[in-house]
Design an enzyme around this catalytic site. Structure first.
Site, mmCIF file in Angstrom:
data_model
loop_
_atom_site.group_PDB
_atom_site.id
_atom_site.type_symbol
_atom_site.label_atom_id
_atom_site.label_comp_id
_atom_site.label_asym_id
_atom_site.label_seq_id
_atom_site.Cartn_x
_atom_site.Cartn_y
_atom_site.Cartn_z
ATOM 1 N N CYS A 41 0.758 -1.242 0.000
ATOM 2 C CA CYS A 41 0.000 0.000 0.000
ATOM 3 C C CYS A 41 0.797 1.306 0.000
ATOM 4 C CB CYS A 41 -0.915 -0.027 1.210
ATOM 5 S SG CYS A 41 -2.194 1.154 1.063
ATOM 6 N N HIS B 99 -0.949 6.942 1.937
ATOM 7 C CA HIS B 99 -1.203 5.942 2.980
ATOM 8 C C HIS B 99 -1.457 6.616 4.332
ATOM 9 C CE1 HIS B 99 -1.171 2.044 4.887
ATOM 10 N NE2 HIS B 99 -0.334 2.520 5.795
HETATM 11 CA CA CA Z 1 -3.415 -1.349 -0.627
#
Ligand code: CA
Length: 454
Positions: free
Chosen positions: A53, A107
């Protein structure tokens, strides 16, 4: 007066692999992303730069590739790994756009926030990294008291869409669209959805879209022949949830339930995407708004006995990308290889913004006009010490140590083995091919093997 620049609606979807009807998964109920694909260009073979991510988002949002030291893991901060990097929204902001961030975009909610957005990014929980703590049935409070304590890996609750976070993200993005529609400047609205990331929590309605016969667990729940140990992992992310065994495979019944949950969570997010598309059209903004939807990386749903992402198999590196660029372009499908690092320059190109010098991708805007023109012959991804190159036919990976010495490699021939069940890298008859792919990999994205000869 100059023509008004196009708006941008930028839609990251967390952990969405191409598990969509428009990507040929016809048992999936994803009518809204499918209709976005109908009005835009569906890229059939996009590759993320890093199958985790924080790293993949940092790369796409800065237009810079990961290295051994940079953009390595899920908790990547751009502000730490590449301080001062000119981010995609920041660049648009500097060129007169109103930029807004809703849901999960970077993120960490506040990563580069002061530069990228004039208002603090909005999330339903205002959490730093967004959010698995969104249960309707499990005891949220008990979870909240222990930051490492996770709940069940899925939940089916008979609740409305806004009980879970993505419904609220869509609500907020719709309110922002209404506000932006009246502004005298173009907008760049990032609306990031957090499903189908674990846990697969979705309203019952979406679970009910699928009957038991619709659920298709992986038909290759085993390690590939001759796969190196480096290729595999213990999917610790899933094991952190309740009732998932600490070692060994998940029981068949749970695997079935996890796959069902992934489908339900995908259909749930698809419905929220549909609400944004409807509002965009209702406000009359559809014709002058570029829409980009992307899953931040792939996901294993039991393929190779793996779950989650975090590896160099195609299942982790391949993710959906759909671009609707309006301005008279027709929809279509493009089979050329593109990379997420190309998104930043592409959006600049489509909006008529200059390309910052630091970018490491190439605008694929020409493919929107001519999706069959010759394009990149190789694209590159990285996960920790494993570097991968995807060509038209092959996916080849090398793992190296800190001195750049080869420790392992794998090679799959997608022409005869698209599910990647046979690593052929060590076969004597593949030696010349391996040498050629290794050269392309090590020469990298700036090498002459990337672009076709004129
Ligand atoms: Ca992800």
């Amino acid at each position: 007066m100059a023509e008004r620049k196009p708006n941008v609606l930028f839609i990251p979807v967390d952990d969405l692999r191409p598990q969509l009807a428009c990507y040929g998964q016809e048992h999936m109920i994803t009518p809204n992303i499918d209709r976005l694909a109908d009005r835009g260009m569906l890229f059939a073979r996009p590759y993320c730069q890093a199958p985790v991510c924080g790293a993949t988002r940092a790369s796409l949002l800065t237009g810079v590739r990961p290295t051994r030291e940079r953009f390595v893991d899920y908790k990547t901060w751009v502000d730490q790994d590449l301080p001062g990097a000119l981010t995609l929204p920041e660049h648009f902001r500097r060129h007169g756009y109103v930029t807004l961030s809703v849901g999960k975009v970077f993120h960490h909610r506040m990563d580069t926030a002061e530069r990228s957005w004039p208002e603090p990014p909005w999330r339903p929980d205002q959490d730093s990294a967004g959010s698995w703590r969104n249960y309707q049935l499990a005891p949220n409070q008990a979870l909240d008291e222990d930051p490492d304590h996770r709940g069940p890996p899925f939940e089916c609750a008979d609740v409305p869409d806004d009980a879970y976070f993505d419904g609220r993200i869509a609500d907020r993005a719709i309110a922002d669209l209404r506000r932006l529609a009246d502004a005298d400047r173009p907008f760049f609205l990032a609306a990031g959805f957090i499903k189908p990331h674990l846990p697969f929590n979705a309203p019952r309605k979406y679970w009910d879209y699928y009957k038991p016969g619709d659920i298709r667990p992986a038909d290759n729940p085993f390690a590939p022949d001759a796969a190196p140990a480096e290729a595999l992992h213990n999917w610790g992310e899933l094991r952190a949830y309740f009732d998932v065994p600490a070692e060994g495979p998940v029981p068949d019944e749970m695997a079935h339930r996890l796959v069902h949950g992934y489908y339900a969570a995908t259909s749930y997010t698809d419905a929220q995407v549909g609400r944004l598309l409807d509002e965009l059209d209702r406000l009359g903004l559809g014709d002058n708004t570029i829409i980009v939807l992307w899953g931040d990386h792939g996901w294993q749903l039991g393929e190779h006995g793996l779950w989650c992402k975090h590896c160099n198999f195609n299942t982790s590196l391949w993710a959906p990308l759909i671009v609707s660029a309006s301005q008279g372009r027709d929809g279509g499908r493009c089979n050329e290889l593109v990379e997420f690092v190309d998104v930043y320059p592409t959006l600049c190109d489509l909006a008529g913004l200059p390309l910052p010098d630091h970018l490491e991708g190439a605008s694929f805007a020409p493919l929107l006009d001519d999706p069959t023109r010759p394009w990149k012959q190789a694209v590159f991804s990285r996960y920790r010490s494993g570097d991968s190159v995807r060509t038209d036919r092959y996916l080849y990976t090398e793992w190296t140590d800190a001195e750049d010495t080869l420790t392992a490699r794998m090679l799959y021939d997608h022409q005869c083995d698209p599910a990647e069940n046979r690593n052929i890298a060590e076969r004597p008859d593949a030696a010349d091919l391996v040498a050629d792919l290794s050269r392309i990999l090590r020469t990298g994205w700036q090498g002459d093997a990337v672009w076709p000869a004129p």
